[in-house]
Motif scaffolding. Structure first.
Motif, PDB file in Angstrom:
ATOM      1  N   HIS A  31       0.881  -1.286   0.100  1.00 40.75           N
ATOM      2  CA  HIS A  31      -0.064   0.011  -0.043  1.00 40.75           C
ATOM      3  C   HIS A  31       0.782   1.187  -0.016  1.00 40.75           C
ATOM      4  O   HIS A  31       2.028   1.308   0.135  1.00 40.75           O
ATOM      5  CB  HIS A  31      -0.866   0.122   1.274  1.00 40.75           C
ATOM      6  CG  HIS A  31      -0.476  -0.035   2.560  1.00 40.75           C
ATOM      7  ND1 HIS A  31      -0.131   0.952   3.495  1.00 40.75           N
ATOM      8  CD2 HIS A  31       0.162  -1.049   3.324  1.00 40.75           C
ATOM      9  CE1 HIS A  31       0.271   0.540   4.516  1.00 40.75           C
ATOM     10  NE2 HIS A  31       0.648  -0.698   4.103  1.00 40.75           N
ATOM     11  N   PHE A  68      -2.250  -6.752  -1.611  1.00 38.37           N
ATOM     12  CA  PHE A  68      -2.610  -5.474  -1.483  1.00 38.37           C
ATOM     13  C   PHE A  68      -3.108  -5.388   0.066  1.00 38.37           C
ATOM     14  O   PHE A  68      -3.993  -6.102   0.192  1.00 38.37           O
ATOM     15  CB  PHE A  68      -3.619  -4.835  -2.561  1.00 38.37           C
ATOM     16  CG  PHE A  68      -3.040  -4.579  -3.637  1.00 38.37           C
ATOM     17  CD1 PHE A  68      -2.037  -3.429  -3.772  1.00 38.37           C
ATOM     18  CD2 PHE A  68      -3.234  -5.333  -4.953  1.00 38.37           C
ATOM     19  CE1 PHE A  68      -1.399  -3.223  -5.006  1.00 38.37           C
ATOM     20  CE2 PHE A  68      -2.537  -4.774  -6.072  1.00 38.37           C
ATOM     21  CZ  PHE A  68      -1.793  -3.935  -6.283  1.00 38.37           C
ATOM     22  N   PHE A  88      -6.649  -3.078  -9.475  1.00 35.90           N
ATOM     23  CA  PHE A  88      -5.611  -3.632  -8.669  1.00 35.90           C
ATOM     24  C   PHE A  88      -4.602  -4.486  -9.259  1.00 35.90           C
ATOM     25  O   PHE A  88      -3.576  -4.613  -9.397  1.00 35.90           O
ATOM     26  CB  PHE A  88      -6.006  -4.217  -7.425  1.00 35.90           C
ATOM     27  CG  PHE A  88      -6.830  -2.965  -6.291  1.00 35.90           C
ATOM     28  CD1 PHE A  88      -6.636  -1.937  -6.587  1.00 35.90           C
ATOM     29  CD2 PHE A  88      -7.796  -3.650  -5.525  1.00 35.90           C
ATOM     30  CE1 PHE A  88      -7.131  -0.941  -5.773  1.00 35.90           C
ATOM     31  CE2 PHE A  88      -8.177  -2.711  -4.630  1.00 35.90           C
ATOM     32  CZ  PHE A  88      -8.038  -1.423  -4.900  1.00 35.90           C
TER      33      PHE A  88
END
Length: 98
Positions: A31, A68, A88
């Motif tokens: 992140h 993630f 993503f």
């Protein structure tokens, strides 16, 4: 290794930490943030150097998990939520140079 946690220390580089810890890394919490707080932002929405991070993964021939740890809004309508997860995947592939 938690990319966001490393990024809040101004003297550390996420890519350099990957290279230093190459023999012990088994998974990532991926992140981004503003370099000051643990925000769990989507990569490229903060200050992490994702190009160097991706290069570091190649440098150490990393083959482990890539997860993630981001917080997409639960208020998104279902079709947009699904599209965001597709994004993503595209972000991960871009970081990995695929």
């Amino acid at each position: 290794l938690d990319t966001g946690h490393v990024n809040v220390f101004p003297t550390l580089s996420v890519g350099d930490e990957v290279r230093k810890m190459k023999d012990v890394i088994r998974a990532f919490h991926i992140h981004d943030n503003n370099g000051k707080a643990d925000q769990h932002a989507i990569p490229y929405f903060g200050t992490v150097d994702w190009e160097d991070f991706g290069k570091a993964l190649h440098d150490i021939d990393y083959k482990g998990s890539f997860s993630f740890e981001v917080e997409p809004s639960a208020k998104l309508p279902s079709p947009m939520f699904e599209e965001m997860f597709g994004t993503f995947i595209k972000i991960a592939k871009h970081i990995l140079g695929e």
